[in-house]
Design a protein around this motif. Sequence first.
Motif, mmCIF file in Angstrom:
data_model
loop_
_atom_site.group_PDB
_atom_site.id
_atom_site.type_symbol
_atom_site.label_atom_id
_atom_site.label_comp_id
_atom_site.label_asym_id
_atom_site.label_seq_id
_atom_site.Cartn_x
_atom_site.Cartn_y
_atom_site.Cartn_z
ATOM 1 N N ILE A 2 0.852 -1.189 0.000
ATOM 2 C CA ILE A 2 0.000 0.000 0.000
ATOM 3 C C ILE A 2 0.887 1.238 0.000
ATOM 4 C CG2 ILE A 2 -1.841 1.227 1.190
ATOM 5 C CD1 ILE A 2 -2.628 -1.412 2.468
ATOM 6 N N PRO A 3 0.671 2.193 -0.904
ATOM 7 C CA PRO A 3 1.498 3.414 -0.904
ATOM 8 C C PRO A 3 1.218 4.264 0.320
ATOM 9 C CG PRO A 3 -0.270 3.590 -2.505
ATOM 10 C CD PRO A 3 -0.299 2.175 -2.004
ATOM 11 N N SER A 4 2.221 5.021 0.727
ATOM 12 C CA SER A 4 2.085 5.882 1.898
ATOM 13 C C SER A 4 1.422 7.200 1.517
ATOM 14 C CB SER A 4 3.458 6.149 2.516
ATOM 15 O OG SER A 4 4.322 6.747 1.573
ATOM 16 N N CYS A 5 1.202 8.027 2.500
ATOM 17 C CA CYS A 5 0.520 9.307 2.297
ATOM 18 C C CYS A 5 1.377 10.240 1.444
ATOM 19 C CB CYS A 5 0.204 9.948 3.644
ATOM 20 S SG CYS A 5 -0.563 11.575 3.528
ATOM 21 N N ASP A 6 0.711 11.037 0.636
ATOM 22 C CA ASP A 6 1.385 12.018 -0.215
ATOM 23 C C ASP A 6 1.478 13.336 0.556
ATOM 24 O OD1 ASP A 6 2.448 13.552 -2.191
ATOM 25 O OD2 ASP A 6 0.829 13.271 -3.639
ATOM 26 N N TYR A 7 2.690 13.699 0.970
ATOM 27 C CA TYR A 7 2.923 14.923 1.738
ATOM 28 C C TYR A 7 3.491 16.039 0.860
ATOM 29 C CZ TYR A 7 2.157 12.342 6.072
ATOM 30 O OH TYR A 7 1.601 11.599 7.088
ATOM 31 N N THR A 8 3.227 16.015 -0.435
ATOM 32 C CA THR A 8 3.753 17.055 -1.323
ATOM 33 C C THR A 8 3.167 18.404 -0.924
ATOM 34 O OG1 THR A 8 3.827 15.430 -3.108
ATOM 35 C CG2 THR A 8 4.021 17.757 -3.722
ATOM 36 N N PRO A 9 4.006 19.426 -0.689
ATOM 37 C CA PRO A 9 3.471 20.740 -0.285
ATOM 38 C C PRO A 9 2.572 21.328 -1.359
ATOM 39 C CG PRO A 9 5.838 20.606 0.102
ATOM 40 C CD PRO A 9 5.475 19.406 -0.697
ATOM 41 N N PHE A 10 1.508 21.933 -0.911
ATOM 42 C CA PHE A 10 0.542 22.559 -1.810
ATOM 43 C C PHE A 10 0.770 24.067 -1.791
ATOM 44 C CE2 PHE A 10 -3.975 23.519 -3.088
ATOM 45 C CZ PHE A 10 -3.888 22.872 -4.307
#
Length: 723
Positions: A635-643
């Motif tokens: 399962i992929p982890s959470c996407d924490y890419t800054p918005f």
Amino acid sequence: MRANLLRTNKGCSSTVDSKIHVAFQSPSKMLLRPIIKHLPCIYSLALPRSFASLSTSQIQNHRTQHLQDPYTLLKQDPIEILLSLWVKTFSSPLSFSFRNLSGFLSKFDLWLLAYQRACAHVTGTFPPRNAIHYHTLQSLLSLQRSVLRSSFKWHHKTHQLIRSPNDAPFTKPISKTKLRAILESEEPCFQDRVVQEVLLMVLEPVFEPRFSRKSHAFRPGRNAHTVIRTIRSNFAGYLWFLRGDLTELLTYVPSDVILSCVEKAVKDKKILSLIKLGLQESDNYRIRRDDSNEDLHKKKKKKKGATKKKILKDNEPKPDPYWLRTFFNFAPEEAAKVPSYGRCGILSPLLANVCLNELDQMMEEKILEFFRPNKLDSIWKDSINDGCHNPAWPEFVPSSGKEKTRKMDYIRYGGHFLIGIRGPREDAVVIRNEIIEFCERNFGIRLDNTKVEIEHIARGIQFLDHIICRRVIHPTLRYTGSGGKIVSEKGVGTLLSVTASLQQCIRRFRLLQLVKGDKDPEPLPCNPMLYSSQAHSNSQMNKFLETMADWYRFADNRRKIVGFCAYVIRSSLAKLYAARYRLKSRAKVYKIASRDLSHPLRESSNNSAPEYSDLLRMGLVDAIEGVQFSHMSLIPSCDYTPFPRNWIPDHERILHEYIRLEDPKFFCDLCKSIKRDGLSLPQDEISEIVWDYKTLGVWRYQSSDDKVLKDDSEKIEGALCIL
């Protein structure tokens, strides 16, 4: 005159031709009137009422005007027409009002595109432009002229100028009962859908630049994910939250309120009259719909008999697959309600955003008035846009006190909005009262405190099936004190956490009858897939799991929630296979088919049956795809890419850049800055390469290594791509 009239009679029967011929030979004018009543729709357009008082040239001009060849009207690309409108609206000031939009209604290319989009909605396939029949174009042209002449009526089922491709032609007279059922049904007309598509294509670019960046529903380039990412980036540090429910506005709004909001940007009388006619039936339509819903609830449930297999018609689209219908039931409460205003149809979401934009503009003004910076604050010190966008940024400030910056933020998705307030609870109460007064004054609805709730961050705020909460951390702070000594001490900070609601996910599964129980849910067999093969069932559920994993993409507990969904789906399929293949338990199914159910299961132990590998090689069976996410590590982890804080969709960014480049002054300044900074334009690089080829010759590149020639060719291709 008789010959000209008979030339237009290509699609009619020979009996009608003979009647017209006899009528013109007769000296009496009274014989013509009863025959005209039985003519097709094309003659009603060609022959005016005062036919006897017109000359031959006037009749011919009147007929050729109505029976114009539609192929001669298809002159432009509809995408180019809409692109010019988008560029014009985004380059105009926000106070500019559009007084002449009927010119776009007179472009037949837009009507053809609207028909294609309406057919795609009905049939599920987008018909190509060259595959549309001539009589369909004639009917579409008649619909366009009825709109331009203000003779079009919404939901006019007795006079449909154009019909749906799935509608069977009426070859026999219909009974009164069937006719009454057709007239009383609330199913929208196909021609209404075409008109709504045209209005949507014309009005959407007019209002898009006027909408606030705080609204994210029913708009291109924005969705629920942009809301969650905005909350993660901009709502850190807030203690009190206001969660409002304005779904009453999505069901019913007075027509004068909607028209007053539309008239601020659109002054075209023809378009306003179309919208007004569609909204005038809003009250009656709502009353009839409420009465029909009450009648359905009062009816007793009949016993279900044997269901027959439904056979699709020739042009009837296939129903949505099971995984897609299942995922639709997972829609959050905020996204489940779609606006519906009378006969406006797909135009209703745009009109709802036009009305609610008044609330968005008011809240943007309140945000600026509410902001009071404090120098002692670690995040917002001077400007309202100060601070880090990283969601992992801790807030090393006390939870209360005068040294705290007073700030507020707002976001809306459809009829639900969320307000974060950094300050005491009294400020949240004042903001709630102002919102209630504004809605009562501008929209005519009375909201109570249950519709606008005040919640603290410690209890968690649920929005779009995600829970917004905070985590308290105690990091070690190291700084240089007096005398150059390094001081270490414990600090207190909070982190914004956006997690998926597990209880809400369990409720959705329980509504789908895939689990039973609440605290300790037990999976149930997936009965809708009973008659499907193992390969088809696994592939359908894999698509559902992929969609769920993408929906919870920005949740902190993404692995936990997707792992739970995968466990429910895998166990439900295992129970289904145990019942189908007469196995006693899930354990035996897992033992034969493995944990991901990728190995084939057989109905009986017949030794003469061929092996699965042989059948797969011959193409007699489908390859069985294993159920995804059988292990937590997959399962992929959470996407924490800054918005980005001032994020805008890609199409708006490209429009703004295109408008800037259209300005000659800006383009000249850009060229001067490039030459001043020593940068080279792509045109200059191409001219240098061409000049080298002319002066030095190709032999210089051929005599050297082939790599040099390859590099130069790649440079030319790259420069051409940039151009």
